[in-house]
Design a protein around this motif. Structure first.
Motif, PDB file in Angstrom:
ATOM      1  N   LEU A  67       0.829  -1.209   0.000  1.00 31.83           N
ATOM      2  CA  LEU A  67       0.000   0.000   0.000  1.00 31.83           C
ATOM      3  C   LEU A  67       0.863   1.258   0.000  1.00 31.83           C
ATOM      4  O   LEU A  67       0.611   2.206  -0.751  1.00 31.83           O
ATOM      5  CB  LEU A  67      -0.921  -0.015   1.219  1.00 31.83           C
ATOM      6  CG  LEU A  67      -1.897   1.166   1.342  1.00 31.83           C
ATOM      7  CD1 LEU A  67      -2.921   1.122   0.217  1.00 31.83           C
ATOM      8  CD2 LEU A  67      -2.601   1.133   2.699  1.00 31.83           C
ATOM      9  N   LEU A  68       1.900   1.271   0.830  1.00 30.85           N
ATOM     10  CA  LEU A  68       2.802   2.428   0.904  1.00 30.85           C
ATOM     11  C   LEU A  68       3.527   2.642  -0.420  1.00 30.85           C
ATOM     12  O   LEU A  68       3.682   3.783  -0.877  1.00 30.85           O
ATOM     13  CB  LEU A  68       3.821   2.231   2.031  1.00 30.85           C
ATOM     14  CG  LEU A  68       3.325   2.421   3.456  1.00 30.85           C
ATOM     15  CD1 LEU A  68       4.395   1.992   4.454  1.00 30.85           C
ATOM     16  CD2 LEU A  68       2.923   3.876   3.703  1.00 30.85           C
ATOM     17  N   ALA A  69       3.985   1.548  -1.028  1.00 34.61           N
ATOM     18  CA  ALA A  69       4.715   1.648  -2.297  1.00 34.61           C
ATOM     19  C   ALA A  69       3.809   2.176  -3.409  1.00 34.61           C
ATOM     20  O   ALA A  69       4.271   2.894  -4.306  1.00 34.61           O
ATOM     21  CB  ALA A  69       5.285   0.289  -2.681  1.00 34.61           C
ATOM     22  N   TYR A  70       2.511   1.850  -3.351  1.00 32.52           N
ATOM     23  CA  TYR A  70       1.558   2.352  -4.337  1.00 32.52           C
ATOM     24  C   TYR A  70       1.169   3.800  -4.046  1.00 32.52           C
ATOM     25  O   TYR A  70       1.103   4.640  -4.955  1.00 32.52           O
ATOM     26  CB  TYR A  70       0.291   1.481  -4.346  1.00 32.52           C
ATOM     27  CG  TYR A  70      -0.822   2.072  -5.179  1.00 32.52           C
ATOM     28  CD1 TYR A  70      -0.798   1.980  -6.568  1.00 32.52           C
ATOM     29  CD2 TYR A  70      -1.881   2.751  -4.568  1.00 32.52           C
ATOM     30  CE1 TYR A  70      -1.816   2.545  -7.332  1.00 32.52           C
ATOM     31  CE2 TYR A  70      -2.897   3.324  -5.329  1.00 32.52           C
ATOM     32  CZ  TYR A  70      -2.855   3.221  -6.704  1.00 32.52           C
ATOM     33  OH  TYR A  70      -3.856   3.785  -7.456  1.00 32.52           O
ATOM     34  N   ALA A  71       0.909   4.107  -2.769  1.00 31.65           N
ATOM     35  CA  ALA A  71       0.456   5.451  -2.387  1.00 31.65           C
ATOM     36  C   ALA A  71       1.537   6.504  -2.593  1.00 31.65           C
ATOM     37  O   ALA A  71       1.241   7.658  -2.921  1.00 31.65           O
ATOM     38  CB  ALA A  71      -0.001   5.448  -0.930  1.00 31.65           C
ATOM     39  N   LEU A  72       2.806   6.116  -2.399  1.00 31.56           N
ATOM     40  CA  LEU A  72       3.929   7.039  -2.560  1.00 31.56           C
ATOM     41  C   LEU A  72       4.903   6.444  -3.580  1.00 31.56           C
ATOM     42  O   LEU A  72       5.948   5.914  -3.230  1.00 31.56           O
ATOM     43  CB  LEU A  72       4.614   7.263  -1.203  1.00 31.56           C
ATOM     44  CG  LEU A  72       3.737   7.940  -0.133  1.00 31.56           C
ATOM     45  CD1 LEU A  72       4.397   7.839   1.229  1.00 31.56           C
ATOM     46  CD2 LEU A  72       3.474   9.391  -0.502  1.00 31.56           C
ATOM     47  N   PRO A  73       4.549   6.513  -4.849  1.00 31.27           N
ATOM     48  CA  PRO A  73       5.313   5.785  -5.878  1.00 31.27           C
ATOM     49  C   PRO A  73       6.600   6.491  -6.294  1.00 31.27           C
ATOM     50  O   PRO A  73       6.736   7.710  -6.155  1.00 31.27           O
ATOM     51  CB  PRO A  73       4.333   5.755  -7.055  1.00 31.27           C
ATOM     52  CG  PRO A  73       3.563   7.032  -6.910  1.00 31.27           C
ATOM     53  CD  PRO A  73       3.400   7.234  -5.418  1.00 31.27           C
ATOM     54  N   VAL A  74       7.526   5.709  -6.790  1.00 34.08           N
ATOM     55  CA  VAL A  74       8.642   6.271  -7.560  1.00 34.08           C
ATOM     56  C   VAL A  74       8.106   6.347  -8.988  1.00 34.08           C
ATOM     57  O   VAL A  74       8.214   5.406  -9.761  1.00 34.08           O
ATOM     58  CB  VAL A  74       9.903   5.386  -7.473  1.00 34.08           C
ATOM     59  CG1 VAL A  74      11.026   5.989  -8.322  1.00 34.08           C
ATOM     60  CG2 VAL A  74      10.362   5.253  -6.026  1.00 34.08           C
TER      61      VAL A  74
END
Length: 503
Positions: free
Chosen positions: A101-108
């Motif tokens: 979820l974190l990787a999707y919500a705050l993407p590179v």
């Protein structure tokens, strides 16, 4: 989520499903451990580590310990071990779900690919205006210093690396994040975003000279959050000079160190602070135009000597930068085309017949309505509760001062509406929002924009694409004099772009 990140999460889940079975052999456990370590190494080497993936990294470490322990020792079956194992599996599932979820919500995220045919070079330059004292430092004898970022059509050189976002500066990212009242580590992963520009390239010789566009950011942001649009314009044969307005931006890298908007010591209590700051920003752009002239003539050593067509100058600004751009459209005869991206204006036109070709893109949430109603960006005195009135009267010196500034803003808004009505150049993007005219809309995943105060139903990527197409067509029409290109032609490409008629 990036490819190696996704692969690592998948390996985590496979290990969780297969590796925790009692019948898993030593070979399977060690194989999964090796697969984990390979996936982790590839992710770190190719993409770079980031805190959003922390629980995945922890899982790799704990699974490695678990696998090596099980391979080395045989544990008797017991009820307590089964309970602990079940708890560990549940905790792992929740942790991996959270990290996903974190990787999707705050993407590179990936910046939009420039749509022009030129490769894009970039150069950072520090400038000092010897004619002006620093207006944001009370009683200072320092001269006004500015950092600029110059994007330009470049000759191809595959050996040069692509520049990192935010000048690869963790401090700039921290200051930007802190300016929005968020934990300073929240957007630390922005350093992993790759741009489409390269430093150290020579200016393309496909044209003898290139028209020049100056870009002003809004208050509390910086020139880096307009990278996508600057890259796109440069790829179409423009030299784009993004100005970082010192003490207006969240942070500015200067030779003496980084300064932030919170380091300013002047309190603009005589008149409208926003009008004063917008005028300073307009003066900044005027000063940078002079400096670019020195580079063009060879007075200052530069790769741009003889490459700048300073007879064809455009200006674009977002938010308060849009107000500065409007000021320049009215008052600087060197400017041949101006775009205001969703900025309220504070300058009352002195000569309504003297304005450079002008286009405005406004959000359809509040921006268009404010223009239609000639509304000031300030609250009406009568609409404020008594406590707020008291605080505002203190900040502006008196109730009368506040009301005078409010009336002047109404005059400025009316002047803007009259200008846009006469030119027919007000456009709006359906479902847009103020920050979706910048890269900032890309900083969070779809569905999470409201958590950082960004509304609007149209995706950030689509808003940015429409914004770039409209401004490019406008500059092509007025700076390159391409008769087949105009904002009107863009209307047919994008159903969500609307031309607003003012009554």
């Amino acid at each position: 989520m990036r490819v190696c990140e996704l692969a690592l999460i998948i390996v985590n889940l496979i290990a969780l499903i297969i590796g925790t079975r009692n019948k898993s052999s030593k070979t399977i456990l060690l194989g999964l451990t090796g697969l984990h370590l390979i996936a982790l190494a590839l992710h770190g080497a190719i993409e770079g580590f980031r805190y959003q993936m922390m629980f995945s990294y922890i899982f790799v470490v704990l699974f490695t310990i678990y696998a090596l322990t099980r391979a080395a020792f045989k544990f008797p079956e017991s009820k307590i071990l089964k309970i602990l194992k079940g708890f560990a599996i549940v905790l792992s599932v929740l942790s991996l779900a959270l990290t996903s979820l974190l990787a999707y919500a705050l993407p590179v995220f990936t910046l939009p690919q420039p749509t022009g045919s030129y490769d894009v070079g970039v150069q950072y330059v520090d400038l000092t205006d010897e004619k002006r004292l620093e207006p944001f430092l009370q009683g200072s004898a320092k001269k006004r210093e500015l950092a600029v970022k110059i994007y330009y059509p470049a000759s191809k050189d595959k050996a040069k690396p692509y520049a990192a976002y935010f000048h690869d500066s963790p401090e700039l990212i921290k200051m930007f994040t802190a300016a929005y009242g968020m934990p300073d580590f929240m957007f630390s992963h922005l350093r992993l975003v790759q741009t489409h520009t390269q430093e150290g390239l020579s200016v393309s010789d496909k044209q003898a000279r290139y028209p020049v566009i100056f870009f002003s950011h809004g208050a509390g942001t910086n020139m880096e959050v307009h990278t996508s649009q600057c890259e796109d314009l440069a790829s179409h044969g423009y030299i784009v000079v993004a100005v970082n307005h010192t003490y207006v931006s969240s942070a500015t890298e200067l030779p003496g160190g980084i300064v932030t908007d919170r380091d300013a010591t002047v309190n603009f209590d005589q008149g409208d602070p926003r009008e004063i700051v917008a005028h300073i920003m307009a003066d900044d752009v005027g000063s940078v135009i002079d400096k670019m002239g020195e580079m063009n003539t060879g007075t200052t050593d530069s790769i741009f000597a003889g490459k700048l067509d300073l007879g064809q100058i455009g200006v674009i600004g977002h938010s308060l930068g849009g107000a500065a751009a409007y000021d320049l459209a009215l008052n600087d005869s060197r400017i041949k085309a101006v775009v205001n991206l969703d900025g309220s204006v504070y300058t009352v036109p002195k000569d309504k017949n003297r304005i450079a070709p002008f286009l405005m893109l406004a959000n359809d949430e509040t921006g268009v309505q404010m223009i239609q109603k000639h509304e000031a960006s300030m609250k009406k005195w009568e609409d404020m509760p008594a406590e707020e009135q008291e605080a505002v009267a203190s900040a502006y010196g008196s109730k009368e001062n506040y009301i005078d500034i409010y009336k002047k803003q109404e005059q400025a808004a009316a002047g803007l509406a009259e200008t846009l009505k006469a030119s027919g150049s007000l456009y709006s993007i359906e479902g847009s929002a103020h920050m979706k005219f910048t890269d900032i809309g890309l900083f969070v995943g779809a569905g999470f924009h409201r958590f950082i105060g960004i509304q609007g139903s149209t995706s950030a990527a689509e808003c940015l694409a429409i914004t770039e197409s409209v401004t490019l067509a406008f500059f092509n029409q007025h700076l390159k004099h391409e008769t087949g290109d105009s904002p009107e032609s863009v209307l047919r490409q994008y159903p969500k772009l609307h031309k607003v008629k003012l009554m």
